[in-house]
Design a protein around this motif. Structure first.
Motif, mmCIF file in Angstrom:
data_model
loop_
_atom_site.group_PDB
_atom_site.id
_atom_site.type_symbol
_atom_site.label_atom_id
_atom_site.label_comp_id
_atom_site.label_asym_id
_atom_site.label_seq_id
_atom_site.Cartn_x
_atom_site.Cartn_y
_atom_site.Cartn_z
ATOM 1 N N GLU A 1 20.414 3.368 38.385
ATOM 2 C CA GLU A 1 21.320 3.524 37.239
ATOM 3 C C GLU A 1 21.682 2.162 36.653
ATOM 4 N N GLN A 2 21.869 1.145 37.530
ATOM 5 C CA GLN A 2 22.177 -0.194 37.024
ATOM 6 C C GLN A 2 21.012 -0.743 36.208
ATOM 7 N N GLN B 1 21.129 0.841 32.809
ATOM 8 C CA GLN B 1 22.200 0.264 31.991
ATOM 9 C C GLN B 1 21.814 -1.117 31.467
ATOM 10 N N ARG C 1 19.409 -0.661 28.622
ATOM 11 C CA ARG C 1 20.113 -0.173 27.423
ATOM 12 C C ARG C 1 20.874 -1.301 26.755
ATOM 13 N N ASP C 2 21.472 -2.165 27.564
ATOM 14 C CA ASP C 2 22.243 -3.277 27.009
ATOM 15 C C ASP C 2 21.332 -4.269 26.296
ATOM 16 N N GLY D 1 26.651 1.844 23.023
ATOM 17 C CA GLY D 1 26.834 2.177 24.423
ATOM 18 C C GLY D 1 28.231 2.710 24.665
ATOM 19 N N ASP E 1 33.001 0.936 34.746
ATOM 20 C CA ASP E 1 32.844 -0.491 34.474
ATOM 21 C C ASP E 1 34.039 -1.277 34.983
ATOM 22 N N SER F 1 27.759 -5.235 31.277
ATOM 23 C CA SER F 1 27.168 -5.439 29.957
ATOM 24 C C SER F 1 27.937 -6.495 29.178
#
Length: 291
Positions: free
Chosen positions: A76-77, A80, A83-84, A91, A139, A273
């Motif tokens: 998952e990290q 992310q 995506r960042d 986001g 976060d 992020s």
């Protein structure tokens, strides 16, 4: 071993109930049961003890759950981070709070800088927050009390005095301060047990010989000022949550250091992020301005 098997296993392990896990995953019970069975066959050991419709993690399952959660967490990290990199202006920021009085001002400043970033905020008890933190599912957290752990970063951002709020016309309304012992026969309005400020003031009152009498217990701290104003009871309210209404008077507590520490928390291994880093800077600047 398939990724889907791990996802299904973690869901069942956390809920320990096939029906509830199937509903949360939006799959049929039979499909879920077969997937778990195939995983156990792949591993060569049972992961659960079956007790009617319920399941209980056995020793094999408990040990494997830790590894499975870590594997899914790292994947998952990675998602992310990608995506960042591909869309830094978009986001969702995942937040959890046990203290929400300062949040509107902080989010307003964040939205000015990052208007296209969405945020999702959960108001939680301390224990609920600890669970999400350890899983790395948020976060940042704004918490009182601070929470520390091997996988948790904890930064104290503000020391917030806790005041006694009384309605205008109350016997103490003309005072600027009051001792805790003078409050033993009062009726209080407050949040439920499990929230940091409630647990803190209850313990302090007990240390001077009385248990606060609550006429109202809820999970919406912002409602307390209205209840005090309506003369339902008095309340312990942090200074950052003070209401400017003229019909409420705030008193300091005599001879006691009644304060709450507000902390910013995050998982040490969770990918932060660029938007999340800006949020952290805004939180720090906001509380520095209060100091």
């Amino acid at each position: 071993m398939e990724l889907l098997q791990l996802q299904y296993f973690v869901a069942v392990a956390r809920l320990e109930h096939v029906t509830e896990a199937a509903q949360s995953l939006h799959v049929t019970q039979s499909s879920l049961s077969k997937t778990i069975q195939r995983l156990e066959e792949d591993l060569g050991v049972p992961l659960f003890d079956r007790i009617g419709r319920r399941l209980r993690l056995n020793e094999f399952g408990t040990r494997f759950l830790h590894r499975a959660e870590r594997a899914l967490f790292e994947l998952e990290q990675g998602k992310q981070e990608l995506r960042d990199l591909s869309g830094p202006e978009h986001g969702t920021l995942e937040l959890a709070v046990t203290t929400a009085s300062t949040l509107p001002n902080i989010l307003r400043e964040f939205r000015k800088k990052r208007p296209h970033i969405q945020f999702h905020v959960q108001m939680l008890t301390t224990q609920e927050m600890v669970t999400l933190l350890h899983r790395g599912e948020v976060d940042f957290c704004l918490s009182s009390p601070p929470i520390r752990g091997d996988d948790i970063e904890c930064e104290i951002v503000f020391v917030d005095p806790i005041l006694v709020a009384v309605p205008e016309g109350h016997r103490l309304a003309n005072r600027s301060s009051v001792s805790l012992a003078e409050l033993k026969d009062e009726g209080f309005v407050g949040v439920k047990k499990g929230y940091g400020t409630r647990d803190l003031v209850d313990a302090l009152c007990q240390s001077v010989g009385f248990e606060p009498i609550y006429v109202y217990e809820g999970d919406e701290p912002a409602r307390l000022s209205s209840l005090v104003e309506a003369d339902i009871g008095i309340a312990f309210i942090p200074s950052t949550a003070r209401n400017s209404r003229e019909s409420i008077k705030y008193l300091q507590v005599e001879n006691r250091e009644l304060v709450r520490e507000i902390a910013l928390l995050w998982h040490k291994s969770r990918y932060i992020s660029r938007a999340a880093m800006e949020f952290r800077d805004i939180v720090t600047e906001y509380f520095q301005s209060l100091s």
